[in-house]
Design a protein around this motif. Sequence first.
Motif, short mmCIF file in Angstrom:
data_model
loop_
_atom_site.label_atom_id
_atom_site.label_comp_id
_atom_site.label_asym_id
_atom_site.label_seq_id
_atom_site.Cartn_x
_atom_site.Cartn_y
_atom_site.Cartn_z
N VAL A 129 0.84 -1.20 0.00
CA VAL A 129 0.00 0.00 0.00
C VAL A 129 0.87 1.25 0.00
O VAL A 129 0.54 2.25 -0.64
CB VAL A 129 -0.96 0.00 1.20
N HIS A 132 1.96 2.05 -3.47
CA HIS A 132 0.86 2.61 -4.26
C HIS A 132 0.63 4.08 -3.88
O HIS A 132 0.30 4.90 -4.74
CB HIS A 132 -0.41 1.80 -4.05
N THR A 133 0.79 4.38 -2.60
CA THR A 133 0.67 5.77 -2.15
C THR A 133 1.67 6.66 -2.87
O THR A 133 1.33 7.73 -3.37
CB THR A 133 0.91 5.84 -0.63
N LEU A 136 0.73 7.26 -6.51
CA LEU A 136 -0.25 8.34 -6.68
C LEU A 136 0.43 9.70 -6.56
O LEU A 136 0.15 10.61 -7.35
CB LEU A 136 -1.36 8.20 -5.63
N THR A 226 -0.98 12.69 3.56
CA THR A 226 -1.40 11.34 3.17
C THR A 226 -1.97 10.61 4.38
O THR A 226 -1.43 10.69 5.49
CB THR A 226 -0.21 10.56 2.54
N HIS A 228 -3.27 7.35 6.56
CA HIS A 228 -3.00 5.93 6.81
C HIS A 228 -3.53 5.50 8.17
O HIS A 228 -2.87 4.75 8.89
CB HIS A 228 -1.49 5.66 6.69
N THR A 256 -5.27 6.44 0.78
CA THR A 256 -5.26 5.03 0.40
C THR A 256 -5.73 4.16 1.57
O THR A 256 -5.46 2.96 1.62
CB THR A 256 -3.84 4.57 -0.01
N SER A 257 -6.46 4.78 2.50
CA SER A 257 -6.87 4.07 3.71
C SER A 257 -8.34 3.68 3.67
O SER A 257 -8.69 2.56 3.32
CB SER A 257 -6.56 4.92 4.95
N ASP A 282 -7.50 6.16 -3.55
CA ASP A 282 -7.63 4.73 -3.87
C ASP A 282 -8.87 4.16 -3.18
O ASP A 282 -9.18 2.99 -3.36
CB ASP A 282 -6.39 3.96 -3.42
N HIS A 319 -9.49 1.03 -5.33
CA HIS A 319 -9.05 0.20 -4.19
C HIS A 319 -8.03 -0.83 -4.67
O HIS A 319 -8.14 -2.03 -4.40
CB HIS A 319 -10.24 -0.49 -3.52
N GLY A 321 -4.64 -0.47 -4.04
CA GLY A 321 -3.40 -0.38 -3.28
C GLY A 321 -2.89 -1.70 -2.73
O GLY A 321 -1.69 -1.92 -2.62
#
Length: 346
Positions: A129, A132-133, A136, A226, A228, A256-257, A282, A319, A321
């Motif tokens: 993940v 992926h963050t 982005l 960001t 998380h 991305t959470s 995401d 979704h 990630g």
Amino acid sequence: MKMLKHEKVHANQSDQQQKHIAFFSTRPYERALYSELLETVSVDNDKPIKVVFFEHPLNASTAASCNGYSDVVVFVNDDINAATINALKRCGVKHIALRCAGFNNVDVKAAKKAGIKVSRVPAYSPETVAEHTLALILTLNRKTHKAYNRVREGNFDLGGLMGFTLHGKTVGVIGTGKIGQAVIRILLGFGCRVLCFDPQPDNDVTASGAHYVTLNELLEKSVIVTLHCPLNEKSHHIINAESIDKMPQGVMLINTSRGGLVDDNAIIKGLKSKKIGYLGLDVYERESELFFHDHSQEIIQDDIFQRLTTFPNVLITGHQGFFTLEALHEIAATTLNNIITGANTL
């Protein structure tokens, strides 16, 4: 790429009922993976584990299909509310196994009252993940997705593709669990100054070179923010009109959470005012009606989601990630281990 190997799961079921497992919201790649891993599972009473895979989600309306199953395996967008749990109890279900880390979609109190165990996958390849963050962040910044399309059309003009150097920039990380820490390590490697906020600070984060500050200070000083952190009552809409107002003009926001961490209406206002200069998502608060399915031949009815896609500085992935071979293997192995051994119960 080599397939990951897992030790054989061995369970003593002499005092347990035979395992009948129902998987919900499954895709073909998951069915293949779990079927392969189930072949490595052995039990002392030699009773084979029976499995069924459903593509439809688990909710109060579909729970009746669980009749006769001892365990159900669910994903992020299955709706395990009190009504669903009561239906599962009537069907004889004893265990709800989440094949994900978050459990905000499960009424844990109702499950406990019904005598149904709930387990989850507390950690799996956090780097997956985290990477992926950063994908982005870098894509939004350097606009590689736009450049790719231009070059395919023979357009090599650089106009509108200007980015900024990540090195030396202040990045705010909200939530410093395993994924947050993996993001921090990558950002420090890029030469960023990292500010963190978490109700439970971790000494390893401080030792790595990042700095814990108040949420307000993080929002005020970070050019990239960001998320998380888990979704709960305290973190719901942690990014709202008030918090956006504290951010620098043109801030980059990444989530991305969980979708519920941000107030979509406030995000749209922030984009229109140019307070938010970049947005990478995401996850989405109402993603259960959209993600993991092909809607390309349909008219999407979610007006807020459609509005978000009209902004040129917004990048949304569905979704994705968690979606690497390594992470899927870890999730699957841990989920099956939870079912067989009763580990990672909430």
